[in-house]
Motif scaffolding. Structure first.
Motif, PDB file in Angstrom:
ATOM      1  N   THR A   1      -2.562   2.534 -13.229  1.00 41.83           N
ATOM      2  CA  THR A   1      -2.627   1.081 -13.092  1.00 41.83           C
ATOM      3  C   THR A   1      -1.367   0.542 -12.449  1.00 41.83           C
ATOM      4  O   THR A   1      -1.410  -0.328 -11.566  1.00 41.83           O
TER       5      THR A   1
ATOM      6  N   LEU B   1      -4.233  -6.168 -11.913  1.00 42.76           N
ATOM      7  CA  LEU B   1      -3.011  -5.470 -12.306  1.00 42.76           C
ATOM      8  C   LEU B   1      -2.268  -6.241 -13.395  1.00 42.76           C
ATOM      9  O   LEU B   1      -1.878  -5.675 -14.419  1.00 42.76           O
TER      10      LEU B   1
ATOM     11  N   GLY C   1      -6.711   1.230  -5.778  1.00 45.99           N
ATOM     12  CA  GLY C   1      -7.179   0.194  -6.699  1.00 45.99           C
ATOM     13  C   GLY C   1      -8.247   0.671  -7.651  1.00 45.99           C
ATOM     14  O   GLY C   1      -8.370   0.177  -8.774  1.00 45.99           O
TER      15      GLY C   1
ATOM     16  N   VAL D   1      -7.245  -8.203  -6.965  1.00 45.84           N
ATOM     17  CA  VAL D   1      -6.679  -6.903  -7.336  1.00 45.84           C
ATOM     18  C   VAL D   1      -5.325  -7.099  -8.024  1.00 45.84           C
ATOM     19  O   VAL D   1      -5.013  -6.447  -9.036  1.00 45.84           O
TER      20      VAL D   1
ATOM     21  N   LEU E   1      -6.382  -0.017  -0.570  1.00 43.06           N
ATOM     22  CA  LEU E   1      -6.721  -0.813  -1.746  1.00 43.06           C
ATOM     23  C   LEU E   1      -7.858  -0.193  -2.559  1.00 43.06           C
ATOM     24  O   LEU E   1      -7.818  -0.160  -3.784  1.00 43.06           O
TER      25      LEU E   1
ATOM     26  N   GLY F   1     -11.052  -6.388 -10.893  1.00 42.00           N
ATOM     27  CA  GLY F   1     -10.661  -5.450  -9.852  1.00 42.00           C
ATOM     28  C   GLY F   1     -11.817  -5.035  -8.965  1.00 42.00           C
ATOM     29  O   GLY F   1     -11.683  -4.953  -7.744  1.00 42.00           O
TER      30      GLY F   1
ATOM     31  N   MET G   1     -12.186  -5.587  -4.890  1.00 43.79           N
ATOM     32  CA  MET G   1     -12.430  -4.533  -3.910  1.00 43.79           C
ATOM     33  C   MET G   1     -13.718  -4.772  -3.138  1.00 43.79           C
ATOM     34  O   MET G   1     -13.810  -4.500  -1.943  1.00 43.79           O
TER      35      MET G   1
ATOM     36  N   LEU H   1      -0.970   0.247  -8.713  1.00 43.98           N
ATOM     37  CA  LEU H   1      -1.661  -0.786  -7.945  1.00 43.98           C
ATOM     38  C   LEU H   1      -0.685  -1.622  -7.116  1.00 43.98           C
ATOM     39  O   LEU H   1      -1.095  -2.306  -6.177  1.00 43.98           O
TER      40      LEU H   1
END
Length: 274
Positions: free
Chosen positions: A219, A255, A72, A251, A68, A101, A105, A222
């Motif tokens: 992107t 997206l 990400g 996350v 991720l 985002g 994370m 993701l």
């Protein structure tokens, strides 16, 4: 054989396969590739560093966090590269999406750091390596897109970039890949990763990169870490507490926010001259 060595072998041999199928294009675009030698070498070094950082991140932080954070962070870093090198102005929409985002994370990392998950033993170190992987991913996506914009075909660009990157990985494989042929299992995993995700996957990625901006292409990937996180929980046996699941949800929201259709030019605009 360690996951890092398997990743290096897969990217190395996958890159050489890219170059092999692109031989005709490499010959036709040889002059253009030589003109873009700075982009070529920058992208190739990024290709070589990416699997080392990515698989080390998963080893230290676990599959969920490593994947991720690595993938990400790539769209956010890609947009920053375009902002710095292409003069694209970051919009309010992009900054909101980036904030969502980053918070997601951070929550994932905090969940693992707090000892609630059963991922890797060093989540913070793994997360930092994941950011390094995200940056190299964004960087070789940008260099490849730049070469395509300057008249080099997608196949020749990907063949040159990944072929040279694969050659740079050969010394790493020689030092760390002693167990590659020790068993059919190791060889089978390496061959599968070289052919399917690293070769066929990047053929598709190069096709898309020739048609959309690097930030949008990264992107869209993701989707990959979200699926990987779910597989890590369902197959590998990793656990995520509510904090970690909140991070996954953010996350996904990032997206959706960044890819939701808008009027042309709203996501990022070209900065005015001067």
């Amino acid at each position: 054989m360690s996951p890092v060595a398997i990743g290096a072998a897969a990217m190395g041999f996958g890159g050489l396969l890219q170059a092999l199928v692109a031989l005709g294009g490499l010959r036709r675009h040889r002059a253009g590739i030589m003109r873009e030698w700075r982009c070529l070498w920058l992208g190739a070094v990024a290709v070589a560093l990416y699997p080392l950082a990515f698989y080390a991140s998963m080893r230290l932080a676990g599959v969920t966090i490593g994947t991720l954070v690595s993938l990400g962070s790539a769209p956010l870093l890609s947009a920053l590269i375009e902002y710095r090198l292409d003069g694209l102005r970051l919009s309010r929409r992009w900054m909101i999406g980036a904030a969502i985002g980053l918070v997601g994370m951070a929550l994932l990392s905090l969940a693992e750091t707090g000892g609630h998950g059963v991922g890797g033993a060093h989540p913070l170190a793994g997360a930092l390596l994941g950011l390094g992987a995200g940056f190299t991913y964004a960087l070789y996506s940008w260099t490849a897109r730049r070469m395509m914009q300057r008249g080099i075909s997608a196949r020749a660009t990907m063949g040159a970039t990944f072929g040279l990157g694969g050659l740079l990985l050969m010394p790493v494989l020689a030092l760390t890949g002693a167990g590659f042929l020790d068993s059919w299992q190791n060889a089978g995993v390496g061959i599968y990763m070289a052919v399917v995700p690293m070769f066929l996957g990047y053929l598709a990625f190069g096709y898309g990169l020739a048609r959309v901006a690097a930030s949008l292409a990264t992107t869209l990937t993701l989707f990959e870490p979200v699926v990987a996180a779910l597989l890590a929980v369902l197959v590998v046996g990793e656990r995520l507490d509510p904090l970690g699941w909140t991070g996954v949800a953010l996350v996904v929201l990032c997206l959706l926010w960044l890819t939701w259709p808008v009027r042309p030019g709203v996501a990022m605009r070209k900065a005015p001259a001067g």
